[in-house]
Design a protein around this motif. Structure first.
Motif, PDB file in Angstrom:
ATOM      1  N   LYS A  88       0.794  -1.380   0.069  1.00 47.93           N
ATOM      2  CA  LYS A  88       0.017   0.117  -0.119  1.00 47.93           C
ATOM      3  C   LYS A  88       0.791   1.324  -0.072  1.00 47.93           C
ATOM      4  O   LYS A  88       0.319   2.255  -0.605  1.00 47.93           O
ATOM      5  N   LEU A  89       1.855   1.227   0.765  1.00 44.18           N
ATOM      6  CA  LEU A  89       3.056   2.246   0.707  1.00 44.18           C
ATOM      7  C   LEU A  89       3.578   2.707  -0.586  1.00 44.18           C
ATOM      8  O   LEU A  89       3.344   3.739  -1.216  1.00 44.18           O
ATOM      9  N   PHE A  90       3.760   1.352  -1.493  1.00 42.56           N
ATOM     10  CA  PHE A  90       4.349   1.899  -2.782  1.00 42.56           C
ATOM     11  C   PHE A  90       3.085   2.459  -3.625  1.00 42.56           C
ATOM     12  O   PHE A  90       3.385   3.318  -4.394  1.00 42.56           O
ATOM     13  N   ASP A  91       1.877   1.977  -3.256  1.00 39.83           N
ATOM     14  CA  ASP A  91       0.710   2.296  -4.297  1.00 39.83           C
ATOM     15  C   ASP A  91       0.503   3.848  -3.874  1.00 39.83           C
ATOM     16  O   ASP A  91       0.377   4.651  -4.591  1.00 39.83           O
ATOM     17  N   ASP A  92       0.602   4.021  -2.791  1.00 38.09           N
ATOM     18  CA  ASP A  92       0.388   5.548  -2.178  1.00 38.09           C
ATOM     19  C   ASP A  92       1.292   6.595  -2.681  1.00 38.09           C
ATOM     20  O   ASP A  92       0.925   7.581  -2.958  1.00 38.09           O
ATOM     21  N   VAL A  93       2.674   6.215  -2.636  1.00 37.82           N
ATOM     22  CA  VAL A  93       3.640   6.773  -2.970  1.00 37.82           C
ATOM     23  C   VAL A  93       3.479   7.030  -4.668  1.00 37.82           C
ATOM     24  O   VAL A  93       3.415   8.366  -5.301  1.00 37.82           O
ATOM     25  N   THR A  94       3.292   6.201  -5.352  1.00 33.68           N
ATOM     26  CA  THR A  94       3.027   6.134  -6.835  1.00 33.68           C
ATOM     27  C   THR A  94       1.923   7.124  -7.090  1.00 33.68           C
ATOM     28  O   THR A  94       1.781   7.823  -8.144  1.00 33.68           O
ATOM     29  N   LYS A  95       0.783   6.997  -6.349  1.00 38.89           N
ATOM     30  CA  LYS A  95      -0.684   7.791  -6.633  1.00 38.89           C
ATOM     31  C   LYS A  95      -0.116   9.272  -6.377  1.00 38.89           C
ATOM     32  O   LYS A  95      -0.554   9.914  -7.158  1.00 38.89           O
ATOM     33  N   GLU A  96       0.428   9.563  -5.410  1.00 37.31           N
ATOM     34  CA  GLU A  96       0.812  11.071  -4.979  1.00 37.31           C
ATOM     35  C   GLU A  96       1.835  11.605  -6.266  1.00 37.31           C
ATOM     36  O   GLU A  96       1.645  12.709  -6.577  1.00 37.31           O
ATOM     37  N   MET A  97       2.504  10.715  -6.704  1.00 38.70           N
ATOM     38  CA  MET A  97       3.580  11.076  -7.591  1.00 38.70           C
ATOM     39  C   MET A  97       2.848  11.324  -8.938  1.00 38.70           C
ATOM     40  O   MET A  97       2.934  12.426  -9.853  1.00 38.70           O
ATOM     41  N   SER A  98       1.748  10.451  -9.343  1.00 41.79           N
ATOM     42  CA  SER A  98       0.898  10.618 -10.569  1.00 41.79           C
ATOM     43  C   SER A  98       0.092  11.867 -10.502  1.00 41.79           C
ATOM     44  O   SER A  98      -0.517  12.241 -11.461  1.00 41.79           O
ATOM     45  N   ALA A  99      -0.152  12.580  -9.225  1.00 44.15           N
ATOM     46  CA  ALA A  99      -1.041  13.628  -9.107  1.00 44.15           C
ATOM     47  C   ALA A  99      -0.069  14.933  -9.335  1.00 44.15           C
ATOM     48  O   ALA A  99      -0.639  15.920  -9.188  1.00 44.15           O
ATOM     49  N   ALA A 100       1.054  14.792  -9.011  1.00 40.74           N
ATOM     50  CA  ALA A 100       2.132  15.975  -9.069  1.00 40.74           C
ATOM     51  C   ALA A 100       2.394  16.553 -10.221  1.00 40.74           C
ATOM     52  O   ALA A 100       2.550  15.798 -11.295  1.00 40.74           O
ATOM     53  N   ASN A 101       1.937  17.701 -10.542  1.00 41.80           N
ATOM     54  CA  ASN A 101       1.987  18.535 -11.811  1.00 41.80           C
ATOM     55  C   ASN A 101       3.110  18.360 -12.545  1.00 41.80           C
ATOM     56  O   ASN A 101       3.336  18.179 -13.696  1.00 41.80           O
ATOM     57  N   ALA A 102       4.228  18.503 -11.723  1.00 42.31           N
ATOM     58  CA  ALA A 102       5.611  18.566 -12.243  1.00 42.31           C
ATOM     59  C   ALA A 102       6.087  17.042 -12.936  1.00 42.31           C
ATOM     60  O   ALA A 102       6.896  17.072 -13.992  1.00 42.31           O
ATOM     61  N   ILE A 103       5.307  15.831 -12.378  1.00 41.40           N
ATOM     62  CA  ILE A 103       5.822  14.526 -13.003  1.00 41.40           C
ATOM     63  C   ILE A 103       4.841  13.589 -13.609  1.00 41.40           C
ATOM     64  O   ILE A 103       5.078  12.919 -14.056  1.00 41.40           O
ATOM     65  N   LYS A 104       3.522  14.437 -13.616  1.00 41.13           N
ATOM     66  CA  LYS A 104       2.530  13.361 -14.052  1.00 41.13           C
ATOM     67  C   LYS A 104       2.646  12.943 -15.406  1.00 41.13           C
ATOM     68  O   LYS A 104       2.095  11.950 -15.931  1.00 41.13           O
ATOM     69  N   VAL A 105       3.026  13.720 -16.458  1.00 43.75           N
ATOM     70  CA  VAL A 105       3.179  13.500 -17.630  1.00 43.75           C
ATOM     71  C   VAL A 105       4.310  12.463 -17.868  1.00 43.75           C
ATOM     72  O   VAL A 105       4.204  11.528 -18.633  1.00 43.75           O
ATOM     73  N   ALA A 106       5.420  12.607 -17.184  1.00 47.41           N
ATOM     74  CA  ALA A 106       6.477  11.662 -17.124  1.00 47.41           C
ATOM     75  C   ALA A 106       6.151  10.082 -16.606  1.00 47.41           C
ATOM     76  O   ALA A 106       6.401   9.133 -17.429  1.00 47.41           O
ATOM     77  N   LEU A 107       5.287  10.265 -15.580  1.00 50.97           N
ATOM     78  CA  LEU A 107       4.685   9.131 -15.254  1.00 50.97           C
ATOM     79  C   LEU A 107       3.841   8.462 -16.297  1.00 50.97           C
ATOM     80  O   LEU A 107       3.852   7.288 -16.482  1.00 50.97           O
ATOM     81  N   LYS A 108       2.754   9.062 -16.832  1.00 53.18           N
ATOM     82  CA  LYS A 108       1.704   8.706 -17.806  1.00 53.18           C
ATOM     83  C   LYS A 108       2.485   7.906 -19.120  1.00 53.18           C
ATOM     84  O   LYS A 108       2.130   7.112 -19.516  1.00 53.18           O
ATOM     85  N   ASN A 109       3.810   8.943 -19.527  1.00 51.72           N
ATOM     86  CA  ASN A 109       4.486   8.342 -20.467  1.00 51.72           C
ATOM     87  C   ASN A 109       5.186   7.082 -20.289  1.00 51.72           C
ATOM     88  O   ASN A 109       5.317   6.283 -21.295  1.00 51.72           O
ATOM     89  N   ALA A 110       5.620   6.951 -19.104  1.00 56.23           N
ATOM     90  CA  ALA A 110       6.649   5.821 -18.744  1.00 56.23           C
ATOM     91  C   ALA A 110       5.393   4.609 -18.548  1.00 56.23           C
ATOM     92  O   ALA A 110       5.990   3.234 -18.775  1.00 56.23           O
ATOM     93  N   GLN A 111       4.244   4.686 -18.300  1.00 49.23           N
ATOM     94  CA  GLN A 111       3.397   3.654 -18.281  1.00 49.23           C
ATOM     95  C   GLN A 111       2.709   3.233 -19.415  1.00 49.23           C
ATOM     96  O   GLN A 111       2.074   2.223 -19.550  1.00 49.23           O
ATOM     97  N   ALA A 112       2.907   4.219 -20.417  1.00 47.78           N
ATOM     98  CA  ALA A 112       2.425   3.879 -21.880  1.00 47.78           C
ATOM     99  C   ALA A 112       2.953   2.840 -22.593  1.00 47.78           C
ATOM    100  O   ALA A 112       3.975   2.323 -22.396  1.00 47.78           O
TER     101      ALA A 112
END
Length: 112
Positions: A88-112
């Protein structure tokens, strides 16, 4: 997002300063030249539940704390002694990262 390390609340922020710090901690260094890439290397490792990378991410995200910034050892011990659901900690950190404006595009592209 906040976590408790050494009985102190630590706020984790996933902005540009986080990316810069992660580049220092987990980035690509070739013959003394830094190429960044900390985020690019860390995203897949988080998805495979690499605890060392989770520690690097938390350490880097805590870099803006003025009152108490945990050391890398503090964060490693936090992960080693975590008494909650580590998945759950992994999931929570990843969720917070994906909501962060500065890095959400990088996360989205990495999961594509």
């Amino acid at each position: 997002m906040q976590v408790k390390i050494n009985n102190k609340e630590v706020e984790l922020k996933f902005g540009v300063k986080f990316v810069r710090e992660l580049d220092k901690v987990a980035g690509l260094d070739v013959n003394g030249a830094s190429f960044g890439m900390g985020l690019t290397k860390s995203i897949p490792a988080l998805n495979t539940a690499d605890p060392a990378v989770l520690a690097d991410v938390i350490y880097s995200a805590a870099s803006t704390n003025k009152a108490f910034r945990p050391s890398q050892d503090d964060v490693d011990n936090f992960i080693d002694d975590y008494d909650g659901d580590l998945e759950k900690l992994f999931d929570d950190v990843t969720k917070e990262m994906s909501a962060a404006n500065a890095i959400k595009v990088a996360l989205k592209n990495a999961q594509a």
